[in-house]
Design a protein around this motif. Structure first.
Motif, PDB file in Angstrom:
ATOM      1  N   THR A 192      32.793  37.720  25.506  1.00 50.65           N
ATOM      2  CA  THR A 192      31.758  36.863  24.935  1.00 50.65           C
ATOM      3  C   THR A 192      31.129  35.910  25.935  1.00 50.65           C
ATOM      4  OG1 THR A 192      33.479  35.302  24.294  1.00 50.65           O
ATOM      5  CG2 THR A 192      32.783  36.900  22.635  1.00 50.65           C
ATOM      6  N   ASP A 193      31.738  35.746  27.090  1.00 47.58           N
ATOM      7  CA  ASP A 193      31.282  34.728  28.035  1.00 47.58           C
ATOM      8  C   ASP A 193      31.220  35.332  29.435  1.00 47.58           C
ATOM      9  OD1 ASP A 193      31.100  32.502  29.810  1.00 47.58           O
ATOM     10  OD2 ASP A 193      31.834  31.193  28.211  1.00 47.58           O
ATOM     11  N   ALA A 194      30.012  35.585  29.920  1.00 44.38           N
ATOM     12  CA  ALA A 194      29.855  36.235  31.222  1.00 44.38           C
ATOM     13  C   ALA A 194      30.359  35.343  32.358  1.00 44.38           C
ATOM     14  CB  ALA A 194      28.390  36.595  31.453  1.00 44.38           C
ATOM     15  N   LYS A 195      30.104  34.042  32.261  1.00 52.61           N
ATOM     16  CA  LYS A 195      30.532  33.127  33.321  1.00 52.61           C
ATOM     17  C   LYS A 195      32.051  33.120  33.444  1.00 52.61           C
ATOM     18  CE  LYS A 195      30.240  28.297  34.816  1.00 52.61           C
ATOM     19  NZ  LYS A 195      29.700  26.946  34.494  1.00 52.61           N
ATOM     20  N   LEU A 196      32.738  33.032  32.305  1.00 56.45           N
ATOM     21  CA  LEU A 196      34.200  33.041  32.338  1.00 56.45           C
ATOM     22  C   LEU A 196      34.735  34.380  32.832  1.00 56.45           C
ATOM     23  CD1 LEU A 196      35.443  31.171  29.147  1.00 56.45           C
ATOM     24  CD2 LEU A 196      35.743  30.496  31.529  1.00 56.45           C
ATOM     25  N   LEU A 197      34.069  35.452  32.481  1.00 53.61           N
ATOM     26  CA  LEU A 197      34.523  36.772  32.919  1.00 53.61           C
ATOM     27  C   LEU A 197      34.438  36.881  34.441  1.00 53.61           C
ATOM     28  CD1 LEU A 197      35.555  39.568  32.292  1.00 53.61           C
ATOM     29  CD2 LEU A 197      33.204  40.311  31.897  1.00 53.61           C
ATOM     30  N   HIS A 198      33.363  36.351  35.015  1.00 57.09           N
ATOM     31  CA  HIS A 198      33.257  36.352  36.476  1.00 57.09           C
ATOM     32  C   HIS A 198      34.372  35.518  37.098  1.00 57.09           C
ATOM     33  CE1 HIS A 198      29.568  38.584  37.362  1.00 57.09           C
ATOM     34  NE2 HIS A 198      29.045  38.072  36.261  1.00 57.09           N
ATOM     35  N   GLN A 199      34.729  34.418  36.458  1.00 50.45           N
ATOM     36  CA  GLN A 199      35.857  33.617  36.947  1.00 50.45           C
ATOM     37  C   GLN A 199      37.157  34.413  36.879  1.00 50.45           C
ATOM     38  OE1 GLN A 199      36.169  29.763  35.103  1.00 50.45           O
ATOM     39  NE2 GLN A 199      33.990  29.324  35.328  1.00 50.45           N
ATOM     40  N   ALA A 200      37.328  35.180  35.806  1.00 45.97           N
ATOM     41  CA  ALA A 200      38.528  35.999  35.666  1.00 45.97           C
ATOM     42  C   ALA A 200      38.602  37.053  36.769  1.00 45.97           C
ATOM     43  CB  ALA A 200      38.556  36.671  34.298  1.00 45.97           C
ATOM     44  N   VAL A 201      37.468  37.681  37.073  1.00 46.03           N
ATOM     45  CA  VAL A 201      37.436  38.689  38.140  1.00 46.03           C
ATOM     46  C   VAL A 201      37.753  38.039  39.481  1.00 46.03           C
ATOM     47  CG1 VAL A 201      35.936  40.271  39.413  1.00 46.03           C
ATOM     48  CG2 VAL A 201      35.877  40.237  36.923  1.00 46.03           C
ATOM     49  N   ASN A 202      37.203  36.846  39.723  1.00 45.92           N
ATOM     50  CA  ASN A 202      37.525  36.129  40.968  1.00 45.92           C
ATOM     51  C   ASN A 202      39.021  35.843  41.058  1.00 45.92           C
ATOM     52  OD1 ASN A 202      34.913  36.050  41.934  1.00 45.92           O
ATOM     53  ND2 ASN A 202      34.449  34.052  41.053  1.00 45.92           N
ATOM     54  N   LEU A 203      39.613  35.467  39.937  1.00 44.89           N
ATOM     55  CA  LEU A 203      41.041  35.168  39.912  1.00 44.89           C
ATOM     56  C   LEU A 203      41.865  36.419  40.221  1.00 44.89           C
ATOM     57  CD1 LEU A 203      43.238  33.053  39.358  1.00 44.89           C
ATOM     58  CD2 LEU A 203      43.124  33.679  36.948  1.00 44.89           C
ATOM     59  N   ILE A 204      41.503  37.538  39.606  1.00 47.89           N
ATOM     60  CA  ILE A 204      42.208  38.803  39.869  1.00 47.89           C
ATOM     61  C   ILE A 204      42.083  39.179  41.339  1.00 47.89           C
ATOM     62  CG2 ILE A 204      42.226  41.278  39.388  1.00 47.89           C
ATOM     63  CD1 ILE A 204      41.325  40.563  36.521  1.00 47.89           C
ATOM     64  N   ASN A 205      40.881  39.038  41.884  1.00 47.16           N
ATOM     65  CA  ASN A 205      40.660  39.394  43.289  1.00 47.16           C
ATOM     66  C   ASN A 205      41.425  38.485  44.232  1.00 47.16           C
ATOM     67  OD1 ASN A 205      38.968  41.687  43.203  1.00 47.16           O
ATOM     68  ND2 ASN A 205      37.202  40.424  42.711  1.00 47.16           N
ATOM     69  N   ASP A 206      41.615  37.223  43.845  1.00 47.47           N
ATOM     70  CA  ASP A 206      42.366  36.306  44.693  1.00 47.47           C
ATOM     71  C   ASP A 206      43.861  36.571  44.624  1.00 47.47           C
ATOM     72  OD1 ASP A 206      40.440  34.658  45.990  1.00 47.47           O
ATOM     73  OD2 ASP A 206      40.002  33.716  44.071  1.00 47.47           O
ATOM     74  N   LEU A 207      44.357  36.994  43.457  1.00 47.61           N
ATOM     75  CA  LEU A 207      45.787  37.225  43.294  1.00 47.61           C
ATOM     76  C   LEU A 207      46.230  38.574  43.845  1.00 47.61           C
ATOM     77  CD1 LEU A 207      46.418  35.813  39.711  1.00 47.61           C
ATOM     78  CD2 LEU A 207      47.100  34.808  41.880  1.00 47.61           C
ATOM     79  N   PHE A 208      45.350  39.561  43.808  1.00 42.21           N
ATOM     80  CA  PHE A 208      45.698  40.905  44.260  1.00 42.21           C
ATOM     81  C   PHE A 208      44.786  41.286  45.431  1.00 42.21           C
ATOM     82  CE2 PHE A 208      46.941  40.641  39.834  1.00 42.21           C
ATOM     83  CZ  PHE A 208      48.217  41.155  39.860  1.00 42.21           C
ATOM     84  N   PRO A 209      45.358  41.651  46.587  1.00 44.08           N
ATOM     85  CA  PRO A 209      44.553  41.923  47.780  1.00 44.08           C
ATOM     86  C   PRO A 209      43.846  43.278  47.731  1.00 44.08           C
ATOM     87  CG  PRO A 209      46.877  42.257  48.258  1.00 44.08           C
ATOM     88  CD  PRO A 209      46.816  41.704  46.860  1.00 44.08           C
ATOM     89  N   ILE A 210      42.906  43.414  46.783  1.00 42.88           N
ATOM     90  CA  ILE A 210      42.120  44.638  46.647  1.00 42.88           C
ATOM     91  C   ILE A 210      40.709  44.396  47.172  1.00 42.88           C
ATOM     92  CG2 ILE A 210      43.468  45.552  44.727  1.00 42.88           C
ATOM     93  CD1 ILE A 210      41.529  44.341  42.811  1.00 42.88           C
ATOM     94  N   ARG A 211      39.966  45.446  47.394  1.00 42.14           N
ATOM     95  CA  ARG A 211      38.649  45.327  48.028  1.00 42.14           C
ATOM     96  C   ARG A 211      37.660  44.565  47.147  1.00 42.14           C
ATOM     97  NH1 ARG A 211      35.621  51.026  46.827  1.00 42.14           N
ATOM     98  NH2 ARG A 211      33.816  49.754  47.326  1.00 42.14           N
ATOM     99  N   LYS A 212      36.778  43.819  47.787  1.00 42.92           N
ATOM    100  CA  LYS A 212      35.724  43.074  47.102  1.00 42.92           C
ATOM    101  C   LYS A 212      34.343  43.632  47.416  1.00 42.92           C
ATOM    102  CE  LYS A 212      39.243  39.988  47.059  1.00 42.92           C
ATOM    103  NZ  LYS A 212      40.606  40.403  47.450  1.00 42.92           N
ATOM    104  N   CYS A 213      34.229  44.461  48.460  1.00 38.47           N
ATOM    105  CA  CYS A 213      32.931  44.949  48.925  1.00 38.47           C
ATOM    106  C   CYS A 213      32.380  46.047  48.020  1.00 38.47           C
ATOM    107  CB  CYS A 213      33.065  45.475  50.347  1.00 38.47           C
ATOM    108  SG  CYS A 213      34.478  46.583  50.566  1.00 38.47           S
ATOM    109  N   GLN A 214      31.039  46.169  47.987  1.00 37.48           N
ATOM    110  CA  GLN A 214      30.397  47.197  47.177  1.00 37.48           C
ATOM    111  C   GLN A 214      30.693  48.596  47.713  1.00 37.48           C
ATOM    112  OE1 GLN A 214      28.671  46.874  44.266  1.00 37.48           O
ATOM    113  NE2 GLN A 214      29.422  44.764  44.355  1.00 37.48           N
TER     114      GLN A 214
END
Length: 510
Positions: A158-180
């Motif tokens: 329901t909240d795009a801004k919060l979802l982007h925060q969640a994705v940032n959190l996942i990316n920070d906790l797990f060392p997976i690729r961020k590049c396109q």
């Protein structure tokens, strides 16, 4: 009429009936509104149910009390709310640590229960989705269209801004690729320890797949929060004696705690990172420049045996695993921490001069007190490397020693600088202990314990992890032996009899 806190709502059995307490008064709306005052002001999920316990609507809230109270406005802002509230008899809630956790839980519960008044979320494709791509090295992103049938989608949210925060959190906790798309060279995220760099190291695929599976397990499991999920995974790995996995999850819990303190959060490579702890270190230690690269040394031995040293490296306040080193001490016998520090530090400095090390640190941190610091200072002087800043941190009082100050530096306990130094010191200790245990495990291939009936490789590991040496095992009584997990009364008696029978063998302690 009741408002109940269901902390384990998603774990109920399918045939379990909701424990609803219905108010006998016909004026149910008034009593339900009055009960909202007991709701917490914390983030969470609320579930509105009818008289039969069926879930009518699921929503998330930054403040549960304020959000739920908004449904009781008279007149209702839109007809849909008036119709919904005329049927609601029970409002359950689930607290979450953050609004991001509430967002992820909301989507999971909506997909699981399909409430009739959440039709917008079930059908409207304009809501954002979390997507895990179908690639050799998948990435996580936010999308609004399910155009790739091979990808895995979660949501809608329901909240795009919060979802982007969640994705940032996942990316920070797990060392997976961020590049396109995978670049030809490693980016900043790899150098600061937030990516395994599959672009240059395709051999990391097994580890990468494990990380992606952990993300899928969390998103698909409907857990209440990241912290709870990571904690459960750590405990499970520990019970199964997968201690490296348990350590990984512990590190992620520590990272999550750090991120939630909002000390800093990297956004895009090359756009700068706020380094509050190292800036404070520069001021406290009177350094000429911000210590972006910090290395720390620690030593480990067990009763003078199998002495090792470790060096960990941090770049811009984050671990740089390429700078980690393990040293098996060669020139020191017995317990002599100063000599061990001297040997390990000498080997690093000579590696720098001879080109085997690819960087010179801005700051060297030694785990120990003034004596350890003085030993390291003599090594720096002997090797002509006094341009490198040097400090030590003593564990007993967390005092910081520097050649620049006669008295120890006492840093406030809530200081970002002290938090960083302790984190680096603890990481060096963990790394040294891990290497020491690895060497000790190699010795297990030939041990006096092999002569005891019923003691295999697994029980040898359990015994030596618990007692540290065979000498401690020999001195333990039957009660202490059978208290060890995996060692029952029969095996404990067998071990005790072996060591205490006349003429029994013994060996030097490990």
């Amino acid at each position: 009429m009741t408002i109940k806190n269901r902390m384990k709502d998603n774990g109920k059995k399918k045939n379990e009936k909701p424990n609803a307490i219905l108010h006998p008064s016909s004026n149910s709306f008034k009593h339900l509104r009055s009960a909202t005052g007991k709701l917490p002001l914390t983030p969470g999920i609320y579930l509105m149910r009818d008289a039969r316990g069926e879930i009518l609507y699921i929503g998330k809230a930054k403040s549960l009390r304020k959000r739920v109270r908004s449904y009781f406005k008279v007149p209702a802002p839109i007809p849909k709310i008036a119709i919904l509230m005329s049927k609601v008899r029970v409002i359950d809630h689930i607290d979450t640590p953050t609004e991001v956790d509430a967002l992820l839980l909301e989507a999971h519960l909506i997909r699981k229960h399909q409430p009739r008044y959440n039709q917008d979320l079930k059908d409207d494709k304009s809501f954002p989705l979390l997507k895990i791509t179908c690639e050799k090295f998948p990435k996580i992103c936010v999308t609004r269209q399910k155009t790739d049938k091979r990808a895995i989608y979660y949501g809608p949210y329901t909240d795009a801004k919060l979802l982007h925060q969640a994705v940032n959190l996942i990316n920070d906790l797990f060392p997976i690729r961020k590049c396109q798309s995978l670049p030809k060279t490693a980016c900043l995220y790899h150098h600061i320890g937030q990516c395994l760099a599959p672009c240059i190291k395709p051999g990391v695929k097994p580890e990468y797949d494990r990380l992606i599976n952990e993300v899928k397990h969390f998103l698909g499991g409907g857990k209440k929060s990241f912290a709870q999920y990571l904690g459960e995974r750590m405990e499970k790995a520990s019970r199964e004696l997968r201690f490296e996995d348990a350590q990984f999850f512990k590190e992620q819990i520590d990272a999550l705690s750090k991120l939630r303190k909002k000390r800093f959060l990297p956004k895009n490579p090359g756009q700068g990172i706020s380094l509050s702890a190292t800036i404070e270190l520069k001021q406290l230690l009177k350094l000429e420049r911000i210590p972006e690269r910090i290395v720390c040394f620690d030593v480990s031995n067990m009763q003078g045996d199998q002495a090792v040293a470790s060096k960990v490296s941090f770049y811009r306040e984050l671990p740089d695993k390429f700078g980690y080193r393990r040293y098996r001490i060669r020139s020191v016998s017995g317990i002599n921490d100063y000599a061990m520090i001297s040997e390990a530090l000498t080997r690093m400095l000579r590696g720098i001069k001879e080109g085997r090390e690819n960087f010179m640190p801005d700051l060297i941190l030694i785990d120990g007190g003034r004596g350890h610091l003085n030993t390291a200072a003599r090594v720096l002087a002997r090797e002509g490397m006094t341009m490198i800043e040097l400090i030590s941190i003593a564990k007993q009082f967390e005092w910081v020693h520097s050649p620049k100050f006669r008295a120890p530096l006492v840093i406030e306990s809530d200081s970002p600088a002290l938090y960083l130094l302790k984190k680096i010191r603890d990481e060096a200790h963990r790394f040294a202990i891990g290497y020491h245990r690895k060497l000790k495990a190699a010795i297990l291939q030939c041990s006096v314990l092999d002569d005891i009936p019923g003691i295999g490789e697994e029980r040898k590991r359990i015994l030596l992890r618990h007692f540290n040496s065979t000498e401690e095992i020999r001195l333990a009584d039957i009660e202490k032996l059978q208290a060890v997990p995996g060692i029952g009364p029969d095996v404990a008696t067998r071990i005790f009899s072996f060591f205490h029978a006349s003429g029994s063998k013994s060996e030097p302690s490990l």
